[in-house]
Design a protein around this motif. Sequence first.
Motif, PDB file in Angstrom:
ATOM      1  N   THR A 171      89.543  41.544 -23.852  1.00 55.88           N
ATOM      2  CA  THR A 171      88.162  41.883 -23.488  1.00 55.88           C
ATOM      3  C   THR A 171      87.895  43.365 -23.756  1.00 55.88           C
ATOM      4  OG1 THR A 171      88.900  42.259 -21.215  1.00 55.88           O
ATOM      5  CG2 THR A 171      87.910  40.122 -21.689  1.00 55.88           C
ATOM      6  N   ALA A 172      86.645  43.677 -24.099  1.00 53.12           N
ATOM      7  CA  ALA A 172      86.261  45.078 -24.323  1.00 53.12           C
ATOM      8  C   ALA A 172      84.744  45.151 -24.182  1.00 53.12           C
ATOM      9  CB  ALA A 172      86.682  45.530 -25.721  1.00 53.12           C
ATOM     10  N   LEU A 173      84.223  46.354 -24.066  1.00 59.71           N
ATOM     11  CA  LEU A 173      82.771  46.503 -24.082  1.00 59.71           C
ATOM     12  C   LEU A 173      82.336  46.688 -25.530  1.00 59.71           C
ATOM     13  CD1 LEU A 173      82.069  48.756 -20.965  1.00 59.71           C
ATOM     14  CD2 LEU A 173      82.106  46.253 -21.154  1.00 59.71           C
ATOM     15  N   ASP A 174      81.260  46.020 -25.912  1.00 58.28           N
ATOM     16  CA  ASP A 174      80.818  46.150 -27.302  1.00 58.28           C
ATOM     17  C   ASP A 174      79.861  47.346 -27.442  1.00 58.28           C
ATOM     18  OD1 ASP A 174      78.278  45.408 -26.505  1.00 58.28           O
ATOM     19  OD2 ASP A 174      78.291  43.480 -27.560  1.00 58.28           O
ATOM     20  N   ARG A 175      79.270  47.474 -28.609  1.00 61.21           N
ATOM     21  CA  ARG A 175      78.459  48.667 -28.899  1.00 61.21           C
ATOM     22  C   ARG A 175      77.210  48.741 -28.028  1.00 61.21           C
ATOM     23  NH1 ARG A 175      77.109  45.686 -34.519  1.00 61.21           N
ATOM     24  NH2 ARG A 175      79.119  44.840 -33.996  1.00 61.21           N
ATOM     25  N   TYR A 176      76.862  47.616 -27.400  1.00 63.09           N
ATOM     26  CA  TYR A 176      75.697  47.633 -26.513  1.00 63.09           C
ATOM     27  C   TYR A 176      76.112  47.673 -25.042  1.00 63.09           C
ATOM     28  CZ  TYR A 176      73.694  45.960 -30.865  1.00 63.09           C
ATOM     29  OH  TYR A 176      73.349  45.823 -32.181  1.00 63.09           O
ATOM     30  N   GLY A 177      77.407  47.853 -24.806  1.00 58.97           N
ATOM     31  CA  GLY A 177      77.881  47.880 -23.424  1.00 58.97           C
ATOM     32  C   GLY A 177      78.023  46.503 -22.821  1.00 58.97           C
ATOM     33  N   ARG A 178      77.951  45.492 -23.681  1.00 57.00           N
ATOM     34  CA  ARG A 178      78.151  44.136 -23.170  1.00 57.00           C
ATOM     35  C   ARG A 178      79.634  43.805 -23.146  1.00 57.00           C
ATOM     36  NH1 ARG A 178      76.144  40.907 -27.456  1.00 57.00           N
ATOM     37  NH2 ARG A 178      75.571  39.117 -26.184  1.00 57.00           N
ATOM     38  N   TYR A 189      90.451  37.320 -15.647  1.00 56.65           N
ATOM     39  CA  TYR A 189      91.192  38.491 -15.170  1.00 56.65           C
ATOM     40  C   TYR A 189      90.981  39.732 -16.044  1.00 56.65           C
ATOM     41  CZ  TYR A 189      93.072  34.467 -12.744  1.00 56.65           C
ATOM     42  OH  TYR A 189      93.175  33.303 -12.038  1.00 56.65           O
ATOM     43  N   PRO A 190      91.237  39.655 -17.357  1.00 55.41           N
ATOM     44  CA  PRO A 190      90.940  40.843 -18.165  1.00 55.41           C
ATOM     45  C   PRO A 190      89.442  41.154 -18.190  1.00 55.41           C
ATOM     46  CG  PRO A 190      91.559  38.998 -19.580  1.00 55.41           C
ATOM     47  CD  PRO A 190      91.826  38.577 -18.162  1.00 55.41           C
ATOM     48  N   ALA A 191      88.598  40.110 -18.120  1.00 54.47           N
ATOM     49  CA  ALA A 191      87.154  40.359 -18.109  1.00 54.47           C
ATOM     50  C   ALA A 191      86.779  41.201 -16.898  1.00 54.47           C
ATOM     51  CB  ALA A 191      86.395  39.024 -18.088  1.00 54.47           C
ATOM     52  N   PHE A 192      87.377  40.878 -15.772  1.00 52.57           N
ATOM     53  CA  PHE A 192      87.118  41.644 -14.559  1.00 52.57           C
ATOM     54  C   PHE A 192      87.592  43.095 -14.727  1.00 52.57           C
ATOM     55  CE2 PHE A 192      88.447  43.172 -10.345  1.00 52.57           C
ATOM     56  CZ  PHE A 192      87.240  43.059  -9.663  1.00 52.57           C
ATOM     57  N   VAL A 193      88.772  43.259 -15.320  1.00 56.53           N
ATOM     58  CA  VAL A 193      89.326  44.607 -15.518  1.00 56.53           C
ATOM     59  C   VAL A 193      88.413  45.430 -16.436  1.00 56.53           C
ATOM     60  CG1 VAL A 193      91.233  45.905 -16.579  1.00 56.53           C
ATOM     61  CG2 VAL A 193      91.720  43.986 -15.042  1.00 56.53           C
ATOM     62  N   THR A 194      87.984  44.837 -17.534  1.00 58.30           N
ATOM     63  CA  THR A 194      87.120  45.570 -18.459  1.00 58.30           C
ATOM     64  C   THR A 194      85.778  45.907 -17.806  1.00 58.30           C
ATOM     65  OG1 THR A 194      88.147  44.710 -20.457  1.00 58.30           O
ATOM     66  CG2 THR A 194      85.846  45.363 -20.647  1.00 58.30           C
TER      67      THR A 194
END
Lengths: 266, 151, 764
Positions: free
Chosen positions: C213-220, C270-275
């Motif tokens: 998981t990561a934040l994309d260029r729009y912060g999503r 779990y990783p979504a929550f962390v990101t």
Amino acid sequence: MMTIKQYVRAESLEQAYQLNQVRANRVLGGMLWLNTSKLAVNTAIDLSGLGLDQIEEGEDAFSIGAMVTLRQLELHPGLNAYTQGAMAKSVQDIVGVQFRNMATVGGSLFGRFGFSDVLTMFLALDAQVELYHAGTLSIQEFAQRTPDRDLLVRVVVRKRPGRFVYQSVRNTRTDLPTLTCAVSQVDGAYRLAVGARPMKAVLLTDEEGLLAQGITPESARAFGEYAARTVPTSGNLRGSQAYRTHLVQVLTQRGILELGGDHHGA
Amino acid sequence: MELKLTLNGRAVTAQIEADTLLLDFVRSHGCTSVKRGCETTNCGLCTVLLDGKPVLSCATLAARAAGRTVTTLEGLQEEAADFVGFIADQGADQCGFCNPGFVMNTIALLRENPDPTDDDIRAYLAGNLCRCSGYEGQLRGIRAYLDSRKG
Amino acid sequence: MEEKQYRSVGKSVRKKDSLQLLLGKGVFLEDVVPPGALVVKLLRSPHANAIVEQIDTATAAKVPGVVGIYTWQDVPQHRFTNAGQTFPEPSPDDRLILDRHLRFVGDPVAIVAAEDEKAANRAMQLIKVTYQVLEPVLDPRQAKDAPVLVHPEDTWHAKVDVGGDNRRNLVASEVSGHGDVDRVMESCDIVIEHTYHTPACQQAMMETFRTYTALDRYGRLYVLSSTQIVFHVRRILARALGIPKSKIRVEKPRIGGGFGAKQSAISEVYPAFVTWKTGRPAMLIFTREECQIAGSPRHEMEIRVKLGADRQGNIRALDLYTLSNTGAYGEHGPTTVGLSGHKSIPLYTGGLEAHRFAFDVVYTNLQPAGAYRGYGATQGIFAVESAVNELAERLGMDPTLIREKNMVREGMTMPAYYNEISRACALDRCLEHCKEMFRWEERYPVRDMGNGKVRAAGVAMAMQGSAVSNVDVGSATVKLGDDGCYTLIIGAADMGTGCDTILSQMVAEHMDCPVDQVTVFGADTDASPYDSGSYASSTTYLTGKAVEKACTQLKQQLCAIAAELMDCQPEDTLFQGDRVICQEGSRWVSLEEISYKAQCCNQHAAMVTASHTSPVSPPPFMVGMVEIELDKLTGEVSILDYMAVVDCGLPINPALARIQAEGGIVQGIGMALSESVTYNPQGRPMEDSFLQYKIPSRLDMGKLRVEFEHSHEPTGPFGAKSIGEIVINTPAPALAHAIYRATGVWHRTLPITPEQIAMGVPEG
């Protein structure tokens, strides 16, 4: 996973032995337990630079270095001619070729693992184990000792007229064995090794002379029953005590019959 | 510690920990074909050749490979290309996660035994698990390749 | 049967990704993510039922490299389900990301995020937890109305009424049927009544659960996950994290096997929550041990079958009761159980006068179950097929003859299958074909091979469905590219099954072009049209039909563009694959010209999206026969030959259909002979690795041979039905049958291990 602070490829047996006297240090075998062990090792001692990876066949004996792999045992023409293929049979169901290219004779024997096909086979071969410090002793005596800080240098199998039969039962073909069974007749004496009981392999001889009159279906059955009475077993995930004891009887009887030349066993 | 070895024909020098696994080492050096499928040396996905012999890189210390030759599928693309098309023709690649280990060990088999029987193939590859294909298509593919070589 | 000849469909085309996969190119999740992601690890409960009294993370948080440690106090408090199902999910909302109440050994207690694995592992060791250990419910037979509740919380919520009640440890309960089963049963000459038990089994896909998981260029929130269900994952994450779906994008790379395991969001939250908390990329890769103890295995079921027949072997009544164990959470609990009856009883529609099917699905403090190929049908078919084999043996009749008398045939209405009509059914031909290929008459009699070894044979039939009727949606976008090539965009997930290729073959057939001229993209929630995902044997059948619709409409669009180019009426044009012709005169324009025209002064999109759903779920059918050699003394079974004939309508790609069948058979062999998830008395799983959980190797499966009998399903693309799941259903009953033939003992509990065979005592 096992954690290791330092790795040393030993330059001599003496160096390896000295390093191994420290409690937190460990000799590496085939390293197959690296992932499942939770040990914190200070120095891992690697014997792979000491030329112990050869099987030397002489006039009277095979000398098998501690770092010889199970795959070498499987493929060695001399050993397999001498054991009528039982040596190959004892290792060929162990996981896969890659595993057997790594697992070493030393590692297999030194741990005195209950499930060890190799220990079962070498007990029936009446092999001798050469330890760096304690010198040479019989595989039977070696198996009974608890693992200490000595080094296993090589295993010696003397060439004596003999016949060998190896069997195991596994829940799937490459699983750990539910029971291992090796029978032999060397210099006229019968030996029965039973492993994966699930405790480490034990050796039985024909103390009651059940086979003294030769191998017949009846004497094979009697010896099988004797083995089932005598060899202690217990239960685990792979089989109950009752099943294992049943297998001791079945495999012993079949093994003895095959030893006598009956390839149809019971 | 410093490690020097030959990886896919290239001399590599790198700093490693004493307990770095060969699997992690080769992956970090761009050889991502090498996969981890279990922690118990049962699946064969991490198969690499060490001095030409197939071994499980998940249970090999990188340190033990010092001074030796390590080959992954990245280094055997041409040799693999010879026969993987026959596997593809069967559709036996399936999810593909076990393929590199299976291909590596098949290469090892064919180098050791250029004319294996079906039983030889099954026995040699027994340590390469596959959950998709049911194995029979892999066997058909290898057989088709061997037959094609005989003309 | 007269069959239409196609150019691309019905051909064994190589999978589009096959050489990338076979040459080991980096196409899987761990191969494609950028370095530097936080390593996410889960501290898991050592207890089957416990409350976290205290949790101290202070020392652990000081480990260098640790970025965050999260406990139940840090997560949103709305319950959700991990089940990848169409909203509103029949599975209850019974989970939190982290719960204070731990309900199975392996339930996550804390999430650790660190710069590297060593730091994460060190931190895990330093988290201090005080547990209030509670008595667990470990026996599904004792679970319903037990004093101990797995889900005592008031916030438990079922969105769909499936007869569940958390105050009774009940996830679902139902009775259905037709006719007066008790009355018919009473008048039967013979009644066979037995209880069959199938344990939980692991999918054991080679690639474990994993998510980046990561934040994309729009912060999503960008989620790259090894999943079969990108759209469901987006919805599940939105609910679990309490954020809008528009803030989430879910994509899948190549998937290293799924088999239904990845039809639940096992690793994503779990990783979504962390990101979401840290803003940093994060990755969670399950170890094999985690996969084994905290995955989503097949539901353990106990199935009581009562079968009534007359002396001539006509099956008159079937009465099933299934008790299903969903474990600690209810994912797929209410739905899998239904298939145990609805996809076993209809096989005997022939002369069936009445049937009843009842079930209970219960919670226990064991590993939560989920979706696994076959999805309940596998369990039910083991029970019903075994009962039919028992009937045959009791009557001394050849079991294939009993089946010929009673099987469902084309045109029949199936009361146990929602009164659907079997419009495409070659089950009779499958049986006939399989008997001949297997040489049944010769191999069915038991043969003594000497030395305690016996050869014997067994048989079983199977069915499944094709998609969830009136629920699932398959979609496809097809667009024309500059060079006259097509791009197919899907939300279905190729997990090795080859659906990217199969759907491309369909595009090629419709658009009359080579398969190589079609490229595939998916699945990505931002770009793909909505698709339920790849499960329930739906992709070929449903998404395939969406492809047909999209292509039909696209041809019209392209003709409209061509008509403008040629200055004629669209009605006068004809699409001919590489060109569109104007039927008046001899004018034509090439596909390439059309594609350029589509980019210049154009108002007709050279792209169409279509969706499809189906009011029916046409069953594929199958017959499997096995010959074994059994060692009566050691109990070892060697499979000599496994032969099967499958009716999946028209196989779109015969090579891939065959591999599906072969792979499913070998998984079924594992389930029959060696695989099961068992627990110690404290509820800890015993088979926590591939050392202990034994899936078949290539030495355990004998020789396979699979052939096809074609039928034509009028609602399917090119007459196709499904094949992905049915193929796992015949080995367990066929092997149990063969083992009975060899030993005289019926084994009604799986797996049938050497010990059970050697120590088994014949009845009577």
